[in-house]
Write an enzyme that holds these catalytic residues in place. Structure first.
Site, PDB file in Angstrom:
ATOM      1  N   ARG A 122      10.613   7.036  -2.424  1.00 35.50           N
ATOM      2  CA  ARG A 122      12.035   7.005  -2.801  1.00 35.50           C
ATOM      3  C   ARG A 122      12.251   6.551  -4.255  1.00 35.50           C
ATOM      4  NH1 ARG A 122      13.779   3.529   2.365  1.00 35.50           N
ATOM      5  NH2 ARG A 122      11.546   3.091   2.291  1.00 35.50           N
ATOM      6  N   ASN A 158      10.830 -15.729 -51.647  1.00 32.23           N
ATOM      7  CA  ASN A 158      12.031 -14.946 -51.359  1.00 32.23           C
ATOM      8  C   ASN A 158      11.654 -13.470 -51.339  1.00 32.23           C
ATOM      9  OD1 ASN A 158      15.254 -15.171 -51.490  1.00 32.23           O
ATOM     10  ND2 ASN A 158      14.557 -13.309 -52.501  1.00 32.23           N
ATOM     11  N   GLY A 163       1.698   3.393   7.602  1.00 34.06           N
ATOM     12  CA  GLY A 163       2.800   2.539   8.060  1.00 34.06           C
ATOM     13  C   GLY A 163       2.495   1.063   7.902  1.00 34.06           C
ATOM     14  N   GLN A 217      -6.042  -0.401   2.972  1.00 31.49           N
ATOM     15  CA  GLN A 217      -5.524   0.216   4.205  1.00 31.49           C
ATOM     16  C   GLN A 217      -6.082   1.631   4.352  1.00 31.49           C
ATOM     17  OE1 GLN A 217      -1.244   0.602   4.215  1.00 31.49           O
ATOM     18  NE2 GLN A 217      -1.209   1.735   6.145  1.00 31.49           N
ATOM     19  N   ASN A 249       1.233  -1.379 -45.156  1.00 30.47           N
ATOM     20  CA  ASN A 249       0.041  -1.945 -44.506  1.00 30.47           C
ATOM     21  C   ASN A 249      -0.882  -0.888 -43.920  1.00 30.47           C
ATOM     22  OD1 ASN A 249       1.991  -1.286 -42.592  1.00 30.47           O
ATOM     23  ND2 ASN A 249       1.173  -2.731 -41.103  1.00 30.47           N
ATOM     24  N   SER A 267      14.148  -6.758 -55.222  1.00 31.75           N
ATOM     25  CA  SER A 267      14.536  -5.745 -54.235  1.00 31.75           C
ATOM     26  C   SER A 267      13.758  -4.446 -54.407  1.00 31.75           C
ATOM     27  CB  SER A 267      16.027  -5.429 -54.395  1.00 31.75           C
ATOM     28  OG  SER A 267      16.752  -6.600 -54.173  1.00 31.75           O
ATOM     29  N   ASP A 275       7.780  -5.164  -1.753  1.00 35.14           N
ATOM     30  CA  ASP A 275       8.882  -4.666  -2.592  1.00 35.14           C
ATOM     31  C   ASP A 275      10.070  -5.624  -2.612  1.00 35.14           C
ATOM     32  OD1 ASP A 275       9.777  -4.290  -0.023  1.00 35.14           O
ATOM     33  OD2 ASP A 275      10.167  -2.140  -0.208  1.00 35.14           O
ATOM     34  N   ALA A 298       0.805  -1.225   0.000  1.00 34.93           N
ATOM     35  CA  ALA A 298       0.000   0.000   0.000  1.00 34.93           C
ATOM     36  C   ALA A 298       0.835   1.272   0.000  1.00 34.93           C
ATOM     37  CB  ALA A 298      -0.925  -0.012   1.210  1.00 34.93           C
ATOM     38  N   ASN A 345      16.526  -6.013   9.861  1.00 37.98           N
ATOM     39  CA  ASN A 345      15.248  -6.684   9.632  1.00 37.98           C
ATOM     40  C   ASN A 345      15.027  -6.812   8.123  1.00 37.98           C
ATOM     41  OD1 ASN A 345      12.542  -7.409   9.530  1.00 37.98           O
ATOM     42  ND2 ASN A 345      11.814  -5.308   9.934  1.00 37.98           N
TER      43      ASN A 345
HETATM   44  C1  UD1 Z   1      10.554  -1.950   6.349  1.00 35.48           C
HETATM   45  C2  UD1 Z   1      10.756  -2.226   7.857  1.00 35.48           C
HETATM   46  C3  UD1 Z   1      12.240  -2.265   8.147  1.00 35.48           C
HETATM   47  C4  UD1 Z   1      12.902  -3.319   7.284  1.00 35.48           C
HETATM   48  C5  UD1 Z   1      12.595  -3.106   5.804  1.00 35.48           C
HETATM   49  C6  UD1 Z   1      13.057  -4.316   5.010  1.00 35.48           C
HETATM   50  C7  UD1 Z   1       8.851  -1.209   9.019  1.00 35.48           C
HETATM   51  C8  UD1 Z   1       8.386  -0.087   9.866  1.00 35.48           C
HETATM   52  N1  UD1 Z   1      10.121  -1.187   8.630  1.00 35.48           N
HETATM   53  O1  UD1 Z   1      11.125  -0.654   6.096  1.00 35.48           O
HETATM   54  O2  UD1 Z   1      12.446  -2.585   9.528  1.00 35.48           O
HETATM   55  O3  UD1 Z   1      14.295  -3.297   7.507  1.00 35.48           O
HETATM   56  O4  UD1 Z   1      11.187  -2.972   5.583  1.00 35.48           O
HETATM   57  O5  UD1 Z   1      12.936  -4.129   3.625  1.00 35.48           O
HETATM   58  O6  UD1 Z   1       8.074  -2.099   8.733  1.00 35.48           O
HETATM   59  N2  UD1 Z   1       3.522  -0.394   3.136  1.00 35.48           N
HETATM   60  C9  UD1 Z   1       2.139  -0.447   3.265  1.00 35.48           C
HETATM   61  N3  UD1 Z   1       1.522   0.566   3.917  1.00 35.48           N
HETATM   62  C10 UD1 Z   1       2.187   1.618   4.458  1.00 35.48           C
HETATM   63  C11 UD1 Z   1       3.606   1.653   4.327  1.00 35.48           C
HETATM   64  C12 UD1 Z   1       4.237   0.623   3.673  1.00 35.48           C
HETATM   65  O7  UD1 Z   1       1.493  -1.377   2.796  1.00 35.48           O
HETATM   66  O8  UD1 Z   1       1.541   2.525   5.024  1.00 35.48           O
HETATM   67  C13 UD1 Z   1       4.182  -1.478   2.375  1.00 35.48           C
HETATM   68  C14 UD1 Z   1       4.988  -0.921   1.217  1.00 35.48           C
HETATM   69  O9  UD1 Z   1       4.197  -0.895   0.042  1.00 35.48           O
HETATM   70  C15 UD1 Z   1       6.147  -1.888   1.100  1.00 35.48           C
HETATM   71  C16 UD1 Z   1       6.267  -2.474   2.497  1.00 35.48           C
HETATM   72  O10 UD1 Z   1       5.096  -2.131   3.193  1.00 35.48           O
HETATM   73  O11 UD1 Z   1       5.895  -2.934   0.185  1.00 35.48           O
HETATM   74  C17 UD1 Z   1       7.478  -1.921   3.223  1.00 35.48           C
HETATM   75  O12 UD1 Z   1       7.388  -0.512   3.284  1.00 35.48           O
HETATM   76  P1  UD1 Z   1       8.663   0.391   3.109  1.00 35.48           P
HETATM   77  O13 UD1 Z   1       8.242   1.805   3.212  1.00 35.48           O
HETATM   78  O14 UD1 Z   1       9.429  -0.019   1.933  1.00 35.48           O
HETATM   79  O15 UD1 Z   1       9.426  -0.007   4.458  1.00 35.48           O
HETATM   80  P2  UD1 Z   1      10.962   0.160   4.730  1.00 35.48           P
HETATM   81  O16 UD1 Z   1      11.235   1.571   5.049  1.00 35.48           O
HETATM   82  O17 UD1 Z   1      11.751  -0.469   3.658  1.00 35.48           O
HETATM   83 CA    CA Z   2      11.308  -1.408   1.697  1.00 31.94          CA
END
Ligand code: UD1
Ligand code: CA
Length: 435
Positions: A18, A353, A84, A77, A362, A381, A105, A13, A167
């Site tokens: 970035r 040929n 988050g 969401q 076309n 040709s 991702d 979501a 993580n």
């Molecule tokens: C997250 C972890 C981090 C970890 C890293 C690994 C958290 C808070 N942090 O950070 O500890 O080291 O992944 O790759 O979880 N997403 C939602 N809804 C939101 C925000 C994000 O569905 O509101 C989804 C994003 O689409 C993405 C995934 O969650 O696919 C991770 O979000 P992202 O913002 O990439 O987290 P990181 O900062 O990489």
């Molecule tokens: Ca990520």
């Protein structure tokens, strides 16, 4: 563990700011398919209950994924009130006892690399790896050989920032852990977001068992930027090419070849350097020469290139396609088209040929029309074939002819040329005058 005991939640979501892109992050493609496609595909190998959490550009994400998969649950969401990764979990109702949570991702996940999360002896299994440069990742704080908590980079103090254990972003929870702790998450942190990672400390403080699982960075690499996207693409390409070389495909300088995940090979095929194969392409017992591009086409017992371009819906069998030949939506069987041609919306039969510089015209600026060419036709040709047109078997078209007649019957010579004139000594007179 059986498929019916596992639920998988994929978090997709986020905005992915970035990436600096109008396209939602999880729809950026790796080897021809959106990142999220690769994750769902791997997930379906171990579970039948897949929930994908969406919010940012949700219609687009749902539409694209629904074209590939049926029976996926989409959970929306409330990102405004509960942003988050923790907020993402709030609307999820997992069906089964074991719940795997994956970030959306991570296109390099494989079902084999998820096996370690299916162990049932602990309440929480979380993925970790060690990185020389841990920047961007949440740090995993381990004391007395036990995971204590995860702290996000933006919330970490100096000592925590030095931790190189991070993580990886994949977790296995028992259903009760999610049900109990997700509603208790707070957004009291630097980003004012609800962090899924806070579940770890909550569970730990209640005395639940948390097992860290050391995973291979390659499979769990997160894509946050376009540089990460290209790094993951390279890894995926190496996997795809290794698989096909093991299946018998010969590749010269494979690092210069690009093959999408939907491409297939049969028999012995040879690919020279710089070849690009995309979409639903099938290559059977053929030789694709340097720097040729083939999209959504079938090539059987043929040789193509160098520098040829087969565009979607071309069917090439027992045929020689040479350099600078472009084919689109055409079927060529037993044909020779050695040089510099455009063959579009055409059907060309055995023994024919196609001379250098032949063009099927076309398109009249509004509509596209078909060109049908029979057996044993010799096209000289620099001929233009104005479609719609049918050239029957055994026809000869003289070089430089523009064929406008709708049907050419068998046995004909077709010739359109203005009479050749020779003007004696013209050259000398013309340039003498100018000097
Ligand atoms: C997250 C972890 C981090 C970890 C890293 C690994 C958290 C808070 N942090 O950070 O500890 O080291 O992944 O790759 O979880 N997403 C939602 N809804 C939101 C925000 C994000 O569905 O509101 C989804 C994003 O689409 C993405 C995934 O969650 O696919 C991770 O979000 P992202 O913002 O990439 O987290 P990181 O900062 O990489
Ligand atoms: Ca990520």
């Amino acid at each position: 563990m059986k498929k019916e005991d596992i639920s998988i939640v994929i978090l997709a979501a986020g905005k992915g700011s970035r990436m600096k892109s109008p396209t939602p992050k999880v729809l950026h493609s790796i080897s021809g398919k959106p990142m999220l496609y690769h994750i769902i595909k791997a997930s379906l190998e171990i579970s039948d209950d897949i929930s994908v959490v969406v919010a940012h550009q949700k219609e687009k994400v749902i539409e694209e994924m629904s074209a590939y998969f049926e029976n996926i649950h989409f959970v929306v969401q409330d990102e405004e009130n509960f942003p988050g990764t923790g907020g993402a979990m709030m609307g999820v109702v997992p069906k089964n006892e074991k719940v795997l949570v994956l970030n959306g991702d991570m296109p390099l996940i494989t079902s084999a690399s998820l096996q370690g999360f299916l162990d049932t002896s602990s309440d929480v299994i979380m993925s970790i790896f060690d990185l020389k440069d841990p920047s961007g990742y949440g740090r995993v704080i381990i004391e007395n050989e036990a995971v204590q908590y995860i702290v996000e980079q933006k919330d970490a103090n100096e000592t925590e920032l030095k931790t190189t254990t991070v993580n990886a972003g994949i977790y296995a929870f028992s259903k009760s852990v999610i049900e109990k702790y997700t509603p208790l998450l707070s957004n009291d942190n630097a980003q004012e977001e609800y962090y899924l990672t806070d579940l770890i400390a909550m569970a730990k403080n209640d005395g639940l068992s948390i097992s860290p699982l050391l995973v291979n960075e390659e499979n769990f690499k997160g894509v946050n930027s376009k540089k990460d996207l290209s790094d993951s693409e390279e890894i995926m390409q190496t996997r795809i090419k290794t698989k096909w070389m093991n299946a018998g495909v010969i590749m010269q300088l494979p690092q210069t070849i690009y093959i999408e995940e939907s491409v297939a090979f049969e028999g012995e095929c040879k690919l020279e350097n710089g070849v690009r194969l995309t979409g639903e392409t099938l290559i059977n017992n053929s030789h694709i020469k340097a720097h040729s591009v083939i999209e959504d086409s079938v090539v059987k017992n043929s040789d193509v290139g160098p520098l040829a371009h087969l565009r979607p819906a071309s069917y090439i069998e027992d045929t020689h396609i040479g350099n600078f030949v472009e084919v689109k939506k055409s079927s060529l069987k037993g044909v020779k088209a050695g040089h510099l041609s455009y063959i579009g919306d055409a059907q060309v039969d055995e023994g024919t040929n196609i001379g250098a510089g032949t063009i099927t015209c076309n398109y009249d600026g509004v509509k596209k029309y078909k060109t049908i060419i029979g057996k044993n036709v010799f096209i000289g040709s620099d001929s233009q074939l104005i479609a719609p047109i049918t050239i029957k078997d055994d026809v000869m078209i003289a070089a430089g002819t523009t064929v406008t007649s709708g049907v050419v019957e068998s046995g004909n010579l077709v010739l359109s040329r203005t009479k050749l004139r020779l003007v004696k000594d013209f050259y000398y007179k013309f340039f003498a005058k100018k000097q």
